[in-house]
Scaffold this motif. Structure first.
Motif, PDB file in Angstrom:
ATOM      1  N   ARG A   1       0.580  -0.848  -0.276  1.00  0.00           N
ATOM      2  CA  ARG A   1       0.055   0.404   0.656  1.00  0.00           C
ATOM      3  C   ARG A   1       1.159   1.095  -0.282  1.00  0.00           C
ATOM      4  NH1 ARG A   1      -2.119   3.206  -0.979  1.00  0.00           N
ATOM      5  NH2 ARG A   1      -4.186   4.256  -0.020  1.00  0.00           N
ATOM      6  N   VAL A   2       1.731   1.110   0.479  1.00  0.00           N
ATOM      7  CA  VAL A   2       2.968   2.247   0.869  1.00  0.00           C
ATOM      8  C   VAL A   2       3.867   2.460  -0.729  1.00  0.00           C
ATOM      9  CG1 VAL A   2       4.695   3.478   1.854  1.00  0.00           C
ATOM     10  CG2 VAL A   2       2.963   1.621   3.446  1.00  0.00           C
ATOM     11  N   ARG A   3       3.880   1.331  -0.979  1.00  0.00           N
ATOM     12  CA  ARG A   3       5.170   1.684  -2.296  1.00  0.00           C
ATOM     13  C   ARG A   3       4.409   1.458  -3.320  1.00  0.00           C
ATOM     14  NH1 ARG A   3       8.980   2.654  -5.305  1.00  0.00           N
ATOM     15  NH2 ARG A   3      10.979   0.934  -5.845  1.00  0.00           N
ATOM     16  N   SER A   4       4.324   2.428  -4.715  1.00  0.00           N
ATOM     17  CA  SER A   4       3.378   2.932  -5.770  1.00  0.00           C
ATOM     18  C   SER A   4       4.103   2.970  -7.190  1.00  0.00           C
ATOM     19  CB  SER A   4       3.108   4.701  -5.551  1.00  0.00           C
ATOM     20  OG  SER A   4       2.328   4.809  -4.559  1.00  0.00           O
TER      21      SER A   4
ATOM     22  N   PRO B   1       7.053  -2.839  16.211  1.00  0.00           N
ATOM     23  CA  PRO B   1       8.137  -2.167  16.939  1.00  0.00           C
ATOM     24  C   PRO B   1       7.597  -0.376  16.671  1.00  0.00           C
ATOM     25  CG  PRO B   1       9.829  -3.745  15.491  1.00  0.00           C
ATOM     26  CD  PRO B   1       8.322  -4.058  15.509  1.00  0.00           C
ATOM     27  N   ALA B   2       7.637   0.333  17.524  1.00  0.00           N
ATOM     28  CA  ALA B   2       6.760   1.737  17.488  1.00  0.00           C
ATOM     29  C   ALA B   2       8.023   2.753  17.239  1.00  0.00           C
ATOM     30  CB  ALA B   2       6.190   2.020  18.953  1.00  0.00           C
ATOM     31  N   THR B   3       8.839   1.823  16.112  1.00  0.00           N
ATOM     32  CA  THR B   3       9.807   3.383  15.800  1.00  0.00           C
ATOM     33  C   THR B   3       9.767   3.096  14.417  1.00  0.00           C
ATOM     34  OG1 THR B   3      11.911   4.110  15.886  1.00  0.00           O
ATOM     35  CG2 THR B   3      11.616   2.041  16.637  1.00  0.00           C
ATOM     36  N   ALA B   4      10.750   3.864  13.313  1.00  0.00           N
ATOM     37  CA  ALA B   4      10.831   4.334  12.404  1.00  0.00           C
ATOM     38  C   ALA B   4      11.759   3.714  11.877  1.00  0.00           C
ATOM     39  CB  ALA B   4      10.466   5.116  11.599  1.00  0.00           C
ATOM     40  N   ASP B   5      12.649   3.438  13.153  1.00  0.00           N
ATOM     41  CA  ASP B   5      14.063   3.022  12.749  1.00  0.00           C
ATOM     42  C   ASP B   5      14.057   1.160  12.292  1.00  0.00           C
ATOM     43  OD1 ASP B   5      15.664   5.184  13.436  1.00  0.00           O
ATOM     44  OD2 ASP B   5      15.158   5.169  16.077  1.00  0.00           O
ATOM     45  N   GLU B   6      12.637   0.545  12.712  1.00  0.00           N
ATOM     46  CA  GLU B   6      13.305  -0.811  12.757  1.00  0.00           C
ATOM     47  C   GLU B   6      11.686  -1.231  11.766  1.00  0.00           C
ATOM     48  OE1 GLU B   6      13.692  -4.085  14.763  1.00  0.00           O
ATOM     49  OE2 GLU B   6      13.799  -2.967  16.226  1.00  0.00           O
ATOM     50  N   PRO B   7      12.416  -1.402  10.069  1.00  0.00           N
ATOM     51  CA  PRO B   7      11.564  -2.142   8.994  1.00  0.00           C
ATOM     52  C   PRO B   7      10.623  -2.267   8.604  1.00  0.00           C
ATOM     53  CG  PRO B   7      13.555  -3.798   9.442  1.00  0.00           C
ATOM     54  CD  PRO B   7      13.412  -3.282  10.726  1.00  0.00           C
ATOM     55  N   VAL B   8       9.373  -3.110  10.097  1.00  0.00           N
ATOM     56  CA  VAL B   8       7.835  -3.583  10.157  1.00  0.00           C
ATOM     57  C   VAL B   8       7.656  -2.386  11.066  1.00  0.00           C
ATOM     58  CG1 VAL B   8       6.597  -4.994  11.349  1.00  0.00           C
ATOM     59  CG2 VAL B   8       8.483  -5.765  10.612  1.00  0.00           C
ATOM     60  N   GLY B   9       8.390  -1.471  11.679  1.00  0.00           N
ATOM     61  CA  GLY B   9       7.534  -0.616  12.384  1.00  0.00           C
ATOM     62  C   GLY B   9       7.406   0.630  11.427  1.00  0.00           C
ATOM     63  N   ALA B  10       8.637   1.245  10.584  1.00  0.00           N
ATOM     64  CA  ALA B  10       8.654   1.969   9.909  1.00  0.00           C
ATOM     65  C   ALA B  10       6.966   1.616   8.747  1.00  0.00           C
ATOM     66  CB  ALA B  10      10.222   2.011   8.641  1.00  0.00           C
ATOM     67  N   ILE B  11       7.415   0.094   8.145  1.00  0.00           N
ATOM     68  CA  ILE B  11       5.881   0.026   7.180  1.00  0.00           C
ATOM     69  C   ILE B  11       4.684   0.504   8.041  1.00  0.00           C
ATOM     70  CG2 ILE B  11       4.876  -1.978   6.546  1.00  0.00           C
ATOM     71  CD1 ILE B  11       7.440  -3.295   5.708  1.00  0.00           C
ATOM     72  N   GLU B  12       4.043  -0.163   9.117  1.00  0.00           N
ATOM     73  CA  GLU B  12       3.360   0.023  10.142  1.00  0.00           C
ATOM     74  C   GLU B  12       3.216   2.071   9.801  1.00  0.00           C
ATOM     75  OE1 GLU B  12       1.236  -2.190  11.756  1.00  0.00           O
ATOM     76  OE2 GLU B  12       1.896  -2.995  10.255  1.00  0.00           O
ATOM     77  N   MET B  13       4.509   2.676  10.711  1.00  0.00           N
ATOM     78  CA  MET B  13       3.851   4.289  10.207  1.00  0.00           C
ATOM     79  C   MET B  13       3.259   4.753   9.128  1.00  0.00           C
ATOM     80  SD  MET B  13       6.816   4.953  12.761  1.00  0.00           S
ATOM     81  CE  MET B  13       6.600   6.726  13.728  1.00  0.00           C
ATOM     82  N   ALA B  14       4.698   3.574   8.329  1.00  0.00           N
ATOM     83  CA  ALA B  14       4.387   4.723   6.252  1.00  0.00           C
ATOM     84  C   ALA B  14       2.387   4.360   6.683  1.00  0.00           C
ATOM     85  CB  ALA B  14       5.152   3.874   5.728  1.00  0.00           C
ATOM     86  N   LEU B  15       2.007   3.269   6.228  1.00  0.00           N
ATOM     87  CA  LEU B  15       1.337   2.952   6.171  1.00  0.00           C
ATOM     88  C   LEU B  15       0.158   3.624   6.490  1.00  0.00           C
ATOM     89  CD1 LEU B  15      -1.184   0.773   4.888  1.00  0.00           C
ATOM     90  CD2 LEU B  15      -1.334  -0.621   6.703  1.00  0.00           C
ATOM     91  N   ALA B  16      -0.015   4.520   7.409  1.00  0.00           N
ATOM     92  CA  ALA B  16      -1.109   5.073   8.842  1.00  0.00           C
ATOM     93  C   ALA B  16      -0.942   6.662   7.762  1.00  0.00           C
ATOM     94  CB  ALA B  16      -0.630   5.493  10.433  1.00  0.00           C
TER      95      ALA B  16
ATOM     96  N   ASP C   1      10.080   6.495   2.540  1.00  0.00           N
ATOM     97  CA  ASP C   1      11.251   6.779   1.566  1.00  0.00           C
ATOM     98  C   ASP C   1      12.771   5.747   2.947  1.00  0.00           C
ATOM     99  OD1 ASP C   1      10.996   8.463  -0.063  1.00  0.00           O
ATOM    100  OD2 ASP C   1      11.497  10.129   0.830  1.00  0.00           O
ATOM    101  N   THR C   2      11.623   5.954   4.066  1.00  0.00           N
ATOM    102  CA  THR C   2      12.466   5.002   4.741  1.00  0.00           C
ATOM    103  C   THR C   2      11.996   3.561   4.243  1.00  0.00           C
ATOM    104  OG1 THR C   2      11.784   6.211   6.702  1.00  0.00           O
ATOM    105  CG2 THR C   2      12.375   4.401   7.011  1.00  0.00           C
ATOM    106  N   VAL C   3      10.261   3.216   4.173  1.00  0.00           N
ATOM    107  CA  VAL C   3      10.170   1.672   3.349  1.00  0.00           C
ATOM    108  C   VAL C   3      10.719   1.110   2.788  1.00  0.00           C
ATOM    109  CG1 VAL C   3       8.150   0.530   2.928  1.00  0.00           C
ATOM    110  CG2 VAL C   3       8.294   2.519   4.937  1.00  0.00           C
ATOM    111  N   VAL C   4      11.136   2.289   1.022  1.00  0.00           N
ATOM    112  CA  VAL C   4      11.152   2.039   0.130  1.00  0.00           C
ATOM    113  C   VAL C   4      13.635   1.354   0.411  1.00  0.00           C
ATOM    114  CG1 VAL C   4       9.287   2.096  -0.664  1.00  0.00           C
ATOM    115  CG2 VAL C   4      11.859   3.349  -0.889  1.00  0.00           C
ATOM    116  N   ARG C   5      13.719   2.158   1.186  1.00  0.00           N
ATOM    117  CA  ARG C   5      15.382   2.566   1.306  1.00  0.00           C
ATOM    118  C   ARG C   5      16.043   0.728   1.773  1.00  0.00           C
ATOM    119  NH1 ARG C   5      16.856   4.545   5.960  1.00  0.00           N
ATOM    120  NH2 ARG C   5      16.661   3.091   7.297  1.00  0.00           N
ATOM    121  N   VAL C   6      16.675   0.964   0.378  1.00  0.00           N
ATOM    122  CA  VAL C   6      18.008  -0.415   0.748  1.00  0.00           C
ATOM    123  C   VAL C   6      19.324  -0.362   1.353  1.00  0.00           C
ATOM    124  CG1 VAL C   6      18.858  -2.153  -0.956  1.00  0.00           C
ATOM    125  CG2 VAL C   6      16.516  -1.526  -1.332  1.00  0.00           C
TER     126      VAL C   6
END
Length: 779
Positions: free
Chosen positions: A359-362, A682-697, A755-760
């Motif tokens: 949903r986040v990635r376009s 995780p409740a922080t964008a420093d963690e990849p899954v946490g970043a996805i949750e925050m980015a989705l919202a 950008d955090t979510v799609v970062r490699v």
């Protein structure tokens, strides 16, 4: 015609007399048949008999008999956590997850951090199955399964480290078979982490064929603690032993011999299980394997001519030679929990994270989760995750009911690990390049690497499917086959004849009823097949079709055993297909049970429909494959028309259903939360899954502003502005005064998190030559 009528009547009367009067039936029919069965039935070793008779038969037995009692299924209590268990999940399990970093473990340290080791010992993670009277947590099998599932959403190393002490190993064997002294000494120490257990079964020469282990012990006299005692000298070479490199207590399986008759007249005593301290003289541990970057402790153990007293045998000397039965009885319960839980957790986290990412990635201005090709993958991810969780939960609940479901444990071990593989593979396809570049930002790469571990251990999946599920199921789950085999081997002639007569003619009646039932359901397309008394409109059809498949399966099973006889055991592909039918019925049953237990949630119906339709189609494919490859072609043609009178009735789930599931995974809501509950988030964008949750919202919060931004772009207001590109459109529009400050803030937050979510991740050129490479060594 009158003469023919009298002849037919006479034959009917004679048949009725012969079959209806037990003494005549036994003398004229059952006795000769018993003799024939004794000649044709293959010999069975003690280890084969122990394996077949181990564990219990549960719901899979209902499916095998061709007429499942659906009310019985729905009457099984819903597995639930106690308040204490729920609190442990919310506090201790959450904290244990927070103490580990999967990238650090798998790429740098090669082990859990010291604080995580200390925490899981202190909080009793290693003694969940040990009763409170011995200092353990005394958790239910369901709670054990729930803990393992959540830990697996964070780190395989953490999950496996906790899994092994609570699965098949010293604690479980001690609980069931240990002496009082062994229990009182070891169980409290295992519960508080003073002892770290490992269990050594697999050897280089006997992997899946564990009953053929070459490791041996010889009963003899020797010195122990300053005095001569009766003991044994044991030689072993084991590999793939989880926790062996760090264990303090080694469970050991070997074949015990008594050539001098010190324990009696039996020279080959049989497989025996012993507990050996890892610091016992001659025990070799400490080296390790690296199981596909999972980085849990796993390695070999060896010993040559190591003397140990007979008191090391679990249960003491009286249990010498009982090791194989002990292992088989315990494996049925342990295999129902460990790998199904860890792989269901992996599937659960993949569904949550990949759905959010899609949903986040376009691409092309559209979320990738809206592309039909991606929707197909998301549908499979959601459907497989739903049924894997359902099967895990139902089977763990059976263990709490006192069952040791040997066949069901094989079904969930095989199919949940295979479904997890499909889920992760689809997830990797959806996230594309993000998934193939390892680094701290990659939330799925390690799972992709580690999936084959679950496929391989606790019985390789190829052999589980082709040899175990139906090979054992045909004997254990069938209402009469095991009774016939036991009667044939009964030493008392009178009892053998009595038992065989009851089992054989019961089997005959069973076959006749299934022939009629399968034909009727084939002719009527299952419209009047059995369903629960309270089935609703959304699910009644599925129960009826599963009843239809059950009757067809029962018929095909009996016909295969009757026509192919003992050769069916060697025709592994045919046996595997029969096992597939049984398995798919079990999985569909679990999905329906989950739907009922969760209160018939309407939002979950797309997942249920997909899961059951997929299972019915797979069962049909297995039956079709069986009949296409059946050696007796005439029988195959007749059976096909009998069970599929109108042709093959089931189809794969359609695209519209898949699109509903894709929406469910990509948009927050109760159904998504139920599907992915108890993931570690995780409740922080420093963690990849946490970043996805925050980015989705943030993505959903920015939808209105994003729509306005698209209109601004189409209006030509930003034409010629070098910032008016995909990346900096927000900046350009805000600078031109087309966006308010609030709209700009919402979009910038979305953009930053996206950008955090799609970062490699990228690394220095010489990354592989630095100290970030995992520690190694050849074992």
């Amino acid at each position: 015609m009158q003469v023919i009528g009298w002849i037919v009547l006479l034959l009917v009367v004679v048949g009725a007399v012969v079959l209806g009067i037990p003494a005549i039936r036994k003398s004229l029919l059952s006795r000769p048949l018993l003799g024939k069965f004794r000649r044709i039935l293959p010999q069975m070793s003690d280890t084969e008999r122990d394996a077949l008779e181990a564990g219990t038969v549960w719901w899979e037995g209902e499916l095998f008999r061709g007429r499942p009692d659906w009310d019985k299924l729905l009457a099984f209590p819903k597995p639930q956590l106690t308040q204490e268990e729920r609190a442990f999940m919310d506090l201790q399990v959450e904290q244990a997850c927070a103490l580990v970093d999967d990238w650090e473990i798998t790429h740098r340290t090669g082990d859990l951090p010291p604080e995580a080791w200390a925490y899981i010992k202190k909080e009793g993670f290693l003694g969940m199955i040990i009763p409170k009277s011995f200092g353990g947590l005394g958790f239910s099998a369901y709670a054990h399964s729930e803990v393992m599932t959540k830990l697996s959403t964070r780190s395989s190393a953490l999950a496996v480290t906790v899994m092994v002490p609570n699965s098949l190993g010293p604690a479980e064997l001690l609980l069931h078979y240990g002496t009082d002294d062994q229990k009182n000494h070891y169980l409290p120490r295992l519960a508080n982490g003073d002892e770290i257990p490992a269990f050594a079964l697999t050897s280089p020469w006997a992997g899946s064929d564990a009953a053929a282990i070459p490791d041996y012990g010889v009963v003899c006299r020797g010195e122990w603690q300053g005095r001569e005692v009766l003991g044994m000298r044991v030689t072993w070479d084991k590999r793939y032993i989880t926790l062996a490199p760090v264990c303090t207590l080694l469970g050991l399986a070997f074949r015990l011999y008594d050539p001098e008759g010190l324990l009696g007249n039996q020279k080959d005593i049989g497989i025996t299980c012993a507990l050996v301290p890892s610091d016992h003289p001659g025990v070799e541990t400490g080296r390790r394997h690296f199981p596909l970057n999972a980085m849990f402790m796993n390695g070999p153990t060896r010993g040559h001519d190591v003397f140990m007293p007979l008191d090391f045998i679990i249960g003491g000397p009286k249990m010498a030679g009982q090791g194989w039965r002990m292992l088989m009885e315990c494996l049925a319960a342990g295999r129902s929990i460990s790998l199904p839980s860890s792989n269901a957790g992996m599937a659960r986290m993949t569904a949550r994270a990949v759905g959010g990412y899609a949903r986040v990635r376009s691409q092309f201005g559209v979320p990738v989760g809206r592309f039909e090709g991606v929707e197909e993958a998301l549908a499979r991810i959601g459907g497989h995750a739903y049924v894997a969780e359902a099967a895990r939960t139902m089977t763990a609940g059976a263990v709490d009911l006192g069952e040791k479901p040997s066949v069901a444990s094989g079904i969930v071990k095989y199919h949940v690990t295979e479904r997890a593989r499909l889920v992760v593979n689809d997830g990797m396809d959806v996230i594309g390049g993000k998934g193939i570049c390892l680094g701290p930002s990659n939330f799925l790469g390690r799972a992709y690497q580690q999936i084959p571990i679950g496929i391989t251990v606790e019985g390789a999946n190829i052999l589980t499917r082709s040899l175990i599920i139906f090979g054992q199921g045909a004997t254990r789950c069938h209402p009469y086959v095991l009774a016939e085999m036991q009667a044939v081997r009964e030493p008392s002639p009178q009892k053998a004849l009595h038992d065989f007569d009851a089992a054989f003619w019961g089997h005959v009646r069973f076959v006749i009823s299934n022939v009629l039932r399968a034909g009727w359901h084939g002719l009527t397309a299952g419209r009047w097949a059995a369903q629960p008394s309270n089935a609703d409109a959304a699910t009644g059809h599925y129960y009826r079709q599963l009843s239809r498949v059950s009757s067809a399966f029962a018929l095909l099973s009996d016909m295969s055993m009757l026509i192919l006889g003992g050769s069916l055991k060697r025709r592994e592909s045919l046996s595997a297909r029969l096992g597939d039918v049984l398995s798919q019925m079990y999985l569909a049953s679990a999905a329906l049970k989950r739907y009922e237990d969760e209160g018939r949630q309407g939002d979950d119906l797309p997942l249920l429909h997909w899961a059951v339709q997929d299972a019915l189609f797979r069962a049909q494919t297995a039956m079709d494959g069986l009949l296409r490859n059946f050696p007796n072609r005439l029988a195959a043609v007749v059976l096909r028309r009998w069970v599929f009178f109108w042709g093959l009735p089931f189809a794969v789930p359609d695209d519209r259903l898949g699109q509903k599931i894709a929406r469910l995974l990509t948009e927050p809501g109760p159904a998504r939360d139920r599907l992915t509950r108890d993931c570690y988030l995780p409740a922080t964008a420093d963690e990849p899954v946490g970043a996805i949750e925050m980015a989705l919202a943030a993505t959903l919060a920015a939808e209105e502003a994003q729509a306005k931004l698209r209109q601004i772009d189409k209006s030509g207001l930003l034409a010629g502005n070098p910032l008016a590109n995909v990346r900096d459109m927000t900046e350009a529009a805000h600078a031109a005064g087309a966006l308010t400050d609030d709209e700009y803030a919402v979009l910038r937050r979305r953009d930053t998190l996206r950008d955090t979510v799609v970062r490699v991740d990228d690394f220095p050129f010489d990354v592989l030559s630095t100290d970030s490479t995992p520690p190694g060594g050849q074992a």
